[in-house]
Write a protein that holds these residues in place. Sequence first.
Motif, PDB file in Angstrom:
ATOM      1  N   GLU A   1       4.294  -2.554 -16.414  1.00  0.00           N
ATOM      2  CA  GLU A   1       5.279  -1.549 -16.817  1.00  0.00           C
ATOM      3  C   GLU A   1       5.740  -0.682 -15.656  1.00  0.00           C
ATOM      4  OE1 GLU A   1       5.521   2.369 -19.776  1.00  0.00           O
ATOM      5  OE2 GLU A   1       3.829   0.987 -19.896  1.00  0.00           O
ATOM      6  N   THR A   2       4.808  -0.301 -14.765  1.00  0.00           N
ATOM      7  CA  THR A   2       5.123   0.686 -13.730  1.00  0.00           C
ATOM      8  C   THR A   2       5.190   0.105 -12.316  1.00  0.00           C
ATOM      9  OG1 THR A   2       2.798   1.244 -13.277  1.00  0.00           O
ATOM     10  CG2 THR A   2       3.894   2.417 -15.094  1.00  0.00           C
ATOM     11  N   ALA A   3       4.651  -1.113 -12.124  1.00  0.00           N
ATOM     12  CA  ALA A   3       4.576  -1.771 -10.811  1.00  0.00           C
ATOM     13  C   ALA A   3       3.551  -1.130  -9.881  1.00  0.00           C
ATOM     14  CB  ALA A   3       5.925  -1.815 -10.118  1.00  0.00           C
ATOM     15  N   VAL A   4       2.760  -0.188 -10.381  1.00  0.00           N
ATOM     16  CA  VAL A   4       1.796   0.524  -9.541  1.00  0.00           C
ATOM     17  C   VAL A   4       0.404   0.445 -10.161  1.00  0.00           C
ATOM     18  CG1 VAL A   4       1.137   2.775  -8.579  1.00  0.00           C
ATOM     19  CG2 VAL A   4       3.547   2.111  -8.667  1.00  0.00           C
TER      20      VAL A   4
ATOM     21  N   LEU B   1      -4.966   1.781  -4.310  1.00  0.00           N
ATOM     22  CA  LEU B   1      -3.608   2.116  -4.728  1.00  0.00           C
ATOM     23  C   LEU B   1      -2.655   1.044  -4.224  1.00  0.00           C
ATOM     24  CD1 LEU B   1      -1.593   4.261  -5.921  1.00  0.00           C
ATOM     25  CD2 LEU B   1      -1.497   5.218  -3.600  1.00  0.00           C
ATOM     26  N   SER B   2      -1.852   0.497  -5.132  1.00  0.00           N
ATOM     27  CA  SER B   2      -1.057  -0.682  -4.770  1.00  0.00           C
ATOM     28  C   SER B   2       0.291  -0.681  -5.479  1.00  0.00           C
ATOM     29  CB  SER B   2      -1.796  -1.969  -5.155  1.00  0.00           C
ATOM     30  OG  SER B   2      -3.109  -1.973  -4.665  1.00  0.00           O
ATOM     31  N   TYR B   3       1.259  -1.335  -4.813  1.00  0.00           N
ATOM     32  CA  TYR B   3       2.566  -1.553  -5.417  1.00  0.00           C
ATOM     33  C   TYR B   3       2.794  -3.050  -5.565  1.00  0.00           C
ATOM     34  CZ  TYR B   3       7.439  -1.210  -6.592  1.00  0.00           C
ATOM     35  OH  TYR B   3       8.625  -1.310  -7.272  1.00  0.00           O
ATOM     36  N   PHE B   4       3.369  -3.461  -6.701  1.00  0.00           N
ATOM     37  CA  PHE B   4       3.574  -4.869  -7.026  1.00  0.00           C
ATOM     38  C   PHE B   4       5.078  -5.148  -7.121  1.00  0.00           C
ATOM     39  CE2 PHE B   4      -0.637  -3.780  -8.231  1.00  0.00           C
ATOM     40  CZ  PHE B   4      -1.403  -4.935  -8.218  1.00  0.00           C
ATOM     41  N   HIS B   5       5.568  -6.049  -6.284  1.00  0.00           N
ATOM     42  CA  HIS B   5       7.002  -6.332  -6.189  1.00  0.00           C
ATOM     43  C   HIS B   5       7.443  -7.484  -7.095  1.00  0.00           C
ATOM     44  CE1 HIS B   5       7.053  -4.060  -2.351  1.00  0.00           C
ATOM     45  NE2 HIS B   5       8.367  -4.049  -2.487  1.00  0.00           N
ATOM     46  N   ARG B   6       8.686  -7.425  -7.523  1.00  0.00           N
ATOM     47  CA  ARG B   6       9.395  -8.609  -7.985  1.00  0.00           C
ATOM     48  C   ARG B   6      10.123  -9.203  -6.775  1.00  0.00           C
ATOM     49  NH1 ARG B   6      11.195  -4.914 -11.682  1.00  0.00           N
ATOM     50  NH2 ARG B   6      13.274  -5.059 -10.750  1.00  0.00           N
ATOM     51  N   ALA B   7      10.363 -10.510  -6.790  1.00  0.00           N
ATOM     52  CA  ALA B   7      10.972 -11.177  -5.641  1.00  0.00           C
ATOM     53  C   ALA B   7      12.347 -10.607  -5.330  1.00  0.00           C
ATOM     54  CB  ALA B   7      11.060 -12.684  -5.895  1.00  0.00           C
ATOM     55  N   GLU B   8      13.161 -10.386  -6.372  1.00  0.00           N
ATOM     56  CA  GLU B   8      14.514  -9.886  -6.141  1.00  0.00           C
ATOM     57  C   GLU B   8      14.502  -8.457  -5.603  1.00  0.00           C
ATOM     58  OE1 GLU B   8      13.741  -9.666 -10.675  1.00  0.00           O
ATOM     59  OE2 GLU B   8      13.222 -10.947  -8.968  1.00  0.00           O
ATOM     60  N   GLU B   9      13.503  -7.691  -5.991  1.00  0.00           N
ATOM     61  CA  GLU B   9      13.363  -6.323  -5.480  1.00  0.00           C
ATOM     62  C   GLU B   9      13.012  -6.339  -3.997  1.00  0.00           C
ATOM     63  OE1 GLU B   9      10.591  -2.458  -6.644  1.00  0.00           O
ATOM     64  OE2 GLU B   9       9.945  -4.486  -7.138  1.00  0.00           O
TER      65      GLU B   9
ATOM     66  N   HIS C   1       0.819  -1.213   0.000  1.00  0.00           N
ATOM     67  CA  HIS C   1       0.000   0.000   0.000  1.00  0.00           C
ATOM     68  C   HIS C   1       0.856   1.268   0.000  1.00  0.00           C
ATOM     69  CE1 HIS C   1      -3.670  -2.160   0.184  1.00  0.00           C
ATOM     70  NE2 HIS C   1      -3.460  -2.659   1.393  1.00  0.00           N
ATOM     71  N   LEU C   2       2.167   1.124  -0.158  1.00  0.00           N
ATOM     72  CA  LEU C   2       3.088   2.265  -0.165  1.00  0.00           C
ATOM     73  C   LEU C   2       3.878   2.262  -1.477  1.00  0.00           C
ATOM     74  CD1 LEU C   2       4.430   2.010   3.498  1.00  0.00           C
ATOM     75  CD2 LEU C   2       2.807   3.713   2.612  1.00  0.00           C
ATOM     76  N   PRO C   3       3.379   2.930  -2.506  1.00  0.00           N
ATOM     77  CA  PRO C   3       4.072   2.907  -3.803  1.00  0.00           C
ATOM     78  C   PRO C   3       5.396   3.672  -3.818  1.00  0.00           C
ATOM     79  CG  PRO C   3       2.145   4.342  -3.904  1.00  0.00           C
ATOM     80  CD  PRO C   3       2.079   3.626  -2.590  1.00  0.00           C
ATOM     81  N   ASP C   4       5.574   4.608  -2.885  1.00  0.00           N
ATOM     82  CA  ASP C   4       6.817   5.374  -2.819  1.00  0.00           C
ATOM     83  C   ASP C   4       7.890   4.530  -2.130  1.00  0.00           C
ATOM     84  OD1 ASP C   4       8.930   7.109  -2.165  1.00  0.00           O
ATOM     85  OD2 ASP C   4       7.582   8.820  -1.965  1.00  0.00           O
TER      86      ASP C   4
ATOM     87  N   THR D   1      -9.803  -8.351 -22.914  1.00  0.00           N
ATOM     88  CA  THR D   1     -10.617  -7.163 -23.160  1.00  0.00           C
ATOM     89  C   THR D   1      -9.746  -5.917 -23.051  1.00  0.00           C
ATOM     90  OG1 THR D   1     -11.261  -6.899 -20.841  1.00  0.00           O
ATOM     91  CG2 THR D   1     -12.640  -8.337 -22.211  1.00  0.00           C
ATOM     92  N   GLU D   2     -10.096  -4.884 -23.761  1.00  0.00           N
ATOM     93  CA  GLU D   2      -9.222  -3.709 -23.870  1.00  0.00           C
ATOM     94  C   GLU D   2      -8.941  -3.064 -22.526  1.00  0.00           C
ATOM     95  OE1 GLU D   2      -8.856   0.522 -26.344  1.00  0.00           O
ATOM     96  OE2 GLU D   2     -10.681  -0.696 -26.479  1.00  0.00           O
ATOM     97  N   ARG D   3      -9.982  -2.877 -21.703  1.00  0.00           N
ATOM     98  CA  ARG D   3      -9.778  -2.165 -20.431  1.00  0.00           C
ATOM     99  C   ARG D   3      -8.855  -2.946 -19.504  1.00  0.00           C
ATOM    100  NH1 ARG D   3     -11.779  -2.197 -15.362  1.00  0.00           N
ATOM    101  NH2 ARG D   3     -13.356  -3.776 -15.804  1.00  0.00           N
ATOM    102  N   ILE D   4      -9.113  -4.240 -19.359  1.00  0.00           N
ATOM    103  CA  ILE D   4      -8.290  -5.049 -18.458  1.00  0.00           C
ATOM    104  C   ILE D   4      -6.883  -5.206 -19.017  1.00  0.00           C
ATOM    105  CG2 ILE D   4      -8.046  -7.283 -17.332  1.00  0.00           C
ATOM    106  CD1 ILE D   4     -10.311  -5.599 -16.225  1.00  0.00           C
ATOM    107  N   HIS D   5      -6.795  -5.447 -20.317  1.00  0.00           N
ATOM    108  CA  HIS D   5      -5.477  -5.568 -20.953  1.00  0.00           C
ATOM    109  C   HIS D   5      -4.629  -4.325 -20.690  1.00  0.00           C
ATOM    110  CE1 HIS D   5      -2.566  -6.661 -24.160  1.00  0.00           C
ATOM    111  NE2 HIS D   5      -2.510  -5.356 -24.315  1.00  0.00           N
ATOM    112  N   ASN D   6      -5.218  -3.154 -20.877  1.00  0.00           N
ATOM    113  CA  ASN D   6      -4.470  -1.908 -20.673  1.00  0.00           C
ATOM    114  C   ASN D   6      -4.100  -1.703 -19.217  1.00  0.00           C
ATOM    115  OD1 ASN D   6      -4.672  -1.391 -23.396  1.00  0.00           O
ATOM    116  ND2 ASN D   6      -6.426  -0.009 -23.199  1.00  0.00           N
ATOM    117  N   SER D   7      -5.014  -2.045 -18.316  1.00  0.00           N
ATOM    118  CA  SER D   7      -4.748  -1.871 -16.887  1.00  0.00           C
ATOM    119  C   SER D   7      -3.608  -2.779 -16.428  1.00  0.00           C
ATOM    120  CB  SER D   7      -6.017  -2.173 -16.084  1.00  0.00           C
ATOM    121  OG  SER D   7      -5.776  -2.065 -14.698  1.00  0.00           O
TER     122      SER D   7
END
Length: 209
Positions: free
Chosen positions: A110-113, A122-130, A52-55, A98-104
């Motif tokens: 691309e951004t991890a957010v 609002l969410s942040y998505f990690h890679r394991a190594e990160e 929950h902390l994208p920064d 579908t276009e909306r889900i594909h784009n989201s």
Amino acid sequence: MKDGYDVALVDPVPRHVEAASVVCPAAVGDARDLSEPDGTFDVVQLLGPLYHLPDPADRQRALAEASRVAKPGGLVAAAAINRYASLFEHVTYAHLHTERIHNSVSKILETAVYDGSRGFTLSYFHRAEELVTELVASGLENVQVFGIEGPAWSLVKAAEQQPGEGPTDELIASAMDAARMAEPYPELLAASSHLLAVGTVPACPVRLP
């Protein structure tokens, strides 16, 4: 609690704190600025703050605070959402194309957010190594990352979406076995929906007389 552990919960949502207070001491607070003294707990769990902390500076503050309030030699466990979780999940709903889900989902990859504009916060998505890098940067040692659901979780979820009785006991048993078998192979972490990183707080240095 019933297993003999003293548990204290800190959460930013008053409603959550009110509900948790029935079973353990709970207080409204911020993972980036804990009120507890240094070296208070044997184990500190961050089950929410990191995703929950994208920064990145906020995530480092939360990890630093968790390490501070843990005892020397204690453990810090931090949960994260896998960078690729939304890709797998929306396949199970059969609407990734579908276009909306594909784009989201493409934007998350691309951004991890995720900006929280629809359906989820609002969410942040990690890679394991990160995730390992962030825990090590906070001073933790012996950091390990585990995949919570394992590589077959999306098959179980897809079966849940189908009409009928849902996933069979055999499918669930196989998915559980896959999760256990995958643990020694870091490259399979990317297939789990959630990750759990565990690190050790360094012991106090020996002070010579």
